[in-house]
Design an enzyme around this catalytic site. Structure first.
Site, short mmCIF file in Angstrom:
data_model
loop_
_atom_site.label_atom_id
_atom_site.label_comp_id
_atom_site.label_asym_id
_atom_site.label_seq_id
_atom_site.Cartn_x
_atom_site.Cartn_y
_atom_site.Cartn_z
CG HIS A 1 -2.21 0.86 1.54
ND1 HIS A 1 -2.99 0.97 -0.57
CD2 HIS A 1 -3.08 1.28 1.30
CE1 HIS A 1 -4.11 1.69 -0.50
NE2 HIS A 1 -4.47 2.36 1.29
CG HIS B 1 -3.21 4.51 5.20
ND1 HIS B 1 -4.05 3.33 5.75
CD2 HIS B 1 -3.00 4.30 4.43
CE1 HIS B 1 -5.21 3.55 4.28
NE2 HIS B 1 -4.61 3.77 3.89
CB SER C 1 -2.61 8.15 9.71
OG SER C 1 -1.83 8.74 9.40
CD GLU D 1 -6.79 0.85 1.39
OE1 GLU D 1 -6.15 1.64 2.58
OE2 GLU D 1 -6.98 1.49 0.04
CG ASP E 1 17.66 3.09 -8.83
OD1 ASP E 1 18.01 1.69 -8.00
OD2 ASP E 1 18.10 3.68 -9.84
#
Ligand SMILES: *[C@@H]1O[C@H](CO)[C@@H](O)[C@H](O)[C@H]1NC(C)=O
Ligand SMILES: *[C@@H]1O[C@H](CO)[C@@H](O)[C@H](O)[C@H]1NC(C)=O
Ligand SMILES: *[C@@H]1O[C@H](CO)[C@@H](O)[C@H](O)[C@H]1NC(C)=O
Ligand SMILES: *[C@@H]1O[C@H](CO)[C@@H](O)[C@H](O)[C@H]1NC(C)=O
Ligand SMILES: *[C@@H]1O[C@H](CO)[C@@H](O)[C@H](O)[C@H]1NC(C)=O
Ligand SMILES: *[C@@H]1O[C@H](CO)[C@@H](O)[C@H](O)[C@H]1NC(C)=O
Ligand SMILES: *[C@@H]1O[C@H](CO)[C@@H](O)[C@H](O)[C@H]1NC(C)=O
Length: 742
Positions: free
Chosen positions: A155, A264, A315, A501, A674
């Site tokens: 996610h 999240h 969050s 979710e 990278d």
């Protein structure tokens, strides 16, 4: 008579000959079967393992375990990033590579296998899954199937979009972007190939612990709608528990881990333009760097997946919601600011900027996982099972209690969907927790998408419908109707693959339901984990009570108020089938469509690259300084070419390297690529098909002093009239610079 007899005789002859031929074929087949080892991919047996000496008693109880990791980054320029649906959020470079991580576990006698894949992508889409399953079938026959492969997305909101077949996602992705889709399909397949080839006898251990100070609930007002008696059973409005599955071989060599934790990956906010795997990806990076000592990021055999769980309302932006204009808290039911409304209400992470926040949260997750991994001692043993069904989620009848039934609805999104969340507000001025429509948008909506039927409106009540996605199919279906529900058990570990979710409380209810279903069939003590964002994306799943106040997560619960109850019923069904050994009797369900998406993509094609006069691709435009102190940023800018040219080049590994000069050998040694979180690659499009590429190295305090250089790697495109485009690789090299202590 003689003639007849002769004919008769010749008939007998034919019969005898046929019999002879048949017998020869049969005996030859038997010989072949007896003396040629069976091909592992058609029989489910690995020939290498069969040829090994017969395992001892102890060994014969060990699982066969394989782990693999492969790049799935895709194009890092011009493609929208998947997650925030912000049209301005279009990739302009790379902060970290994205990986698919695959884990295969087989029964000691290899009679059954399960595959769990966690990929650094926004979510698994139905199109992606259908393509992966198709390729697995052509490569491995019936070994890896619909029912024994779970695909889960971490996610991250900073991965390329464009790998979807339903209209709503095509709209935010600039259509179907084949290079995005192909990169993820190929990455997943390659990670499974590597895991398949690396299978070895090993053991599994499980451990659980709490990760503190890394999450907040971003819809606490919704959470509070859940019955008090239920809330009282939990000390927090988020799940702080992390579950770690540790994998080692029979000699104790560490192979890898899967960690499940609900958060999240939105530490990177919706202004970020660099492709990266966010906080969960950073935890993987730290773990793999630690276990694969001396290897570049993305290399080494140890694989650490940090997979998603019931993160719907969770969050990582732990400073909480504040009005960005006035600084006051906007932790209220509507996430609303007195001046400027909902658009001003945002949450920030604990760091000085979003990359710093990502690292702080990722580090916390890593530290706890490492502790749990090191101390894990509860061994997982016992049989493997997998159960899978396709379900038409638009009309599931749910038995709510003895007297009441409910029904799921045709998909629709409510007004608060457009408000977004405090992790990323919507682009229009919508407010969360709206129970009423808006006359203006109602008109727009009814004109453009058609008015929702009364049945659908009633079904979704009290959600005011903004996007009536279930009753339109132009140019294609807007949302999936057929979804996957899937459950694995590995001994006492059950992994529920949820196609969306789940909020915190939804996840708790589902875990508990699965556990009690197993118990009611005599299987005690199952450890149930929720794997999020699996197989097909269907947005959010809230509890019935959370649904009533219609914040973002509830407005995005697309199958209506009984969506969670329907999933609980379906997963109970899978658990029951496993517990009672009746998986083979589960109805397979209706197959999802493979939509032939042909609508033109809005992503512009890549024009031929142009270098400025008297310059070549890779020439240095702005060089490094001769000397840097640790903690500073070394940077160089080159004549660039569109990075999309490199995305589909199989030999392309990295856009950059940071190399150290080795005094003794006189060689340049690659220290960073990278995939490293200490490097950044920015691509800037100029006029007339010219572009520049900037490489930054944020020099860590732990760097060895010495001489360094930066290199840039790309591909430029040449297009001659009436000829196929050609792609040429090139590289650029900075001057040598010295790194000294501060
Ligand atoms: C959004 O709406 C609120 C009130 O509903 C208003 O105060 C604010 O100015 C609006 N913002 C924009 C950008 O239109
Ligand atoms: C995103 O984070 C950056 C810091 O990295 C900050 O400057 C910016 O205001 C944030 N934007 C939003 C929309 O949160
Ligand atoms: C799913 O169910 C709905 C409602 O019964 C029906 O209209 C639709 O055709 C079904 N979809 C598929 C793919 O079977
Ligand atoms: C059954 O569910 C309905 C709807 O949620 C509810 O109103 C009713 O009180 C429930 N009955 C029992 C006996 O729990
Ligand atoms: C739908 O509901 C509206 C208002 O409640 C009503 O006027 C209309 O007749 C209904 N339509 C149908 C087809 O039942
Ligand atoms: C997809 O659609 C296009 C145009 O309608 C058609 O030419 C093509 O054959 C279709 N492909 C498949 C696999 O059905
Ligand atoms: C690196 O060292 C400098 C000087 O001691 C210090 O200010 C800085 O915070 C350090 N950076 C990190 C990431 O530890």
């Amino acid at each position: 008579m003689g003639h007849k007899c002769k004919k008769h005789f010749s008939c007998l002859e034919v019969v005898l000959m046929v019999l002879l031929v048949l017998m020869t074929i049969i005996s030859l087949t038997l010989l072949v079967l007896l003396f040629i080892p069976k091909k592992h991919y058609t029989t489910g047996k690995d020939s290498k393992l069969l040829n090994a000496q017969i395992p001892s008693d102890a060994e014969s109880k060990n699982y066969l375990i394989g782990v693999g990791r492969a790049d799935c980054t895709g194009p890092v320029a011009e493609v929208p990033l998947m997650g925030y649906a912000n049209p301005d959020q279009v990739a302009r470079g790379i902060l970290s590579r994205l990986y698919s991580r695959a884990f295969i576990v087989a029964e000691p006698d290899d009679s059954k296998r399960v595959v769990f894949v966690s990929a650094d992508i926004g979510m698994v889409s139905q199109r992606l899954r259908l393509e992966v399953i198709k390729q697995l079938k052509s490569k491995y026959g019936e070994l890896y199937r619909q029912d024994n492969v779970i695909l889960s997305g971490t996610h991250t909101h900073s991965g390329p979009a464009g790998y979807f077949q339903y209209t709503i996602f095509l709209l935010t992705s600039k259509g179907l972007i084949k290079p995005s889709l192909n990169a993820i399909v190929n990455g997943i397949i390659k990670s499974i190939d590597i895991a398949h080839q690396s299978m070895t006898r090993g053991r599994l251990f499980i451990n659980k612990g709490l990760v503190e100070n890394s999450q907040i609930n971003r819809s606490p007002y919704s959470y509070l709608q859940n019955p008090e008696s239920e809330r009282k059973r939990y000390s927090s409005n988020t799940d702080k528990e992390m579950v770690v599955l540790k994998m080692v071989d029979v000699n104790g060599k560490e192979l890898g881990l899967i960690s499940w934790f609900a958060i999240h990956p939105v530490s990177m906010n919706n202004t970020n333009l660099l492709v990266n795997s966010d906080n969960m990806g950073y935890a993987s990076y730290l773990f793999e760097q630690e276990k694969n000592k001396g290897q570049l990021p993305g290399e080494g055999s140890f694989v650490a997946a940090f997979a998603s769980s019931n993160l719907g309302d969770v969050s990582p932006n732990i400073k909480g919601p504040h009005c960005i204009n006035t600084g006051e808290s906007c932790d209220n039911p509507h996430s609303y600011c007195p001046i400027g409304g909902a658009k001003m209400c945002m949450s920030a992470g604990p760091g000085t900027d979003m990359i710093d926040s990502t690292k702080i949260i990722g580090q916390k997750i890593f530290v706890e996982a490492k502790k749990l991994f090191t101390l894990a001692s509860q061994e997982i043993t016992g049989p493997l099972h997998s159960a899978h069904q396709w379900v038409n989620m638009t009309n599931v009848k749910v038995q709510l209690n003895a007297t009441y039934t409910g029904k799921t609805c045709k998909p629709a999104l409510g007004y608060s969907f457009a408000a977004g969340t405090t992790d990323g507000v919507g682009i229009l001025n919508f407010t969360q927790s709206s129970l009423e429509g808006d006359p203006f948008w109602e008109t727009v909506h009814n004109q453009v998408l058609g008015k929702p039927s009364n049945k659908t409106e009633e079904c979704h009540h009290p959600k005011p419908i903004l996007l009536n996605t279930g009753e339109i199919s132009l140019p294609y279906l807007w949302h999936p109707e057929i979804v996957d529900v899937q459950l694995f058990t590995i001994g006492s570990l059950a992994i529920a693959a949820v196609p969306g979710e789940l909020t915190t409380m939804s996840g708790r209810r589902l875990r508990e339901a699965i556990k009690s279903e197993f118990e009611s069939h005599g299987t005690q003590g199952m450890n149930v984990v929720i794997a999020g964002l699996c197989n097909v994306y269907t947005h959010y799943i809230t509890t019935y009570e959370e649904y009533q106040v219609q914040r973002y997560e509830a407005a995005s619960t697309i199958y209506g108020p009984h969506t969670l109850s329907a999933y609980i019923q379906l997963f109970r069904g899978l658990a029951k089938a496993i517990a009672t050994n009746t998986v083979q009797d589960l109805p397979r369900g209706p197959e999802p469509p493979f939509i032939n998406v042909t609508t033109l993509t809005l992503l512009p094609g890549v024009p031929a690259d142009v270098a400025p006069n008297s310059k070549k691709f890779g020439d240095v435009l702005q060089d490094v300084q001769p000397q840097y102190r640790m903690g500073q940023v070394a940077e160089a800018t080159f004549v660039g070419a569109n990075p999309r040219n490199s995305a589909e080049n199989a030999t392309h590994q990295t856009f950059l390297t940071v190399e150290k000069y080795e005094n003794i050998s006189g060689n340049w040694h690659v220290m960073y690529n990278d995939a490293s979180w200490d490097t950044r690659f920015y691509w800037t499009k100029g006029l007339f098909c010219r572009s520049t590429a900037k490489v930054e190295w944020h020099i860590p305090n732990t760097t060895e002093p010495g001489l360094y250089r930066i290199q840039y790697f790309g591909h430029y495109k040449v297009q001659r009239i009436l000829k196929l485009a050609q792609f040429h690789s090139f590289k650029g090299t900075s001057s040598v610079f010295e790194v000294i202590k501060f």
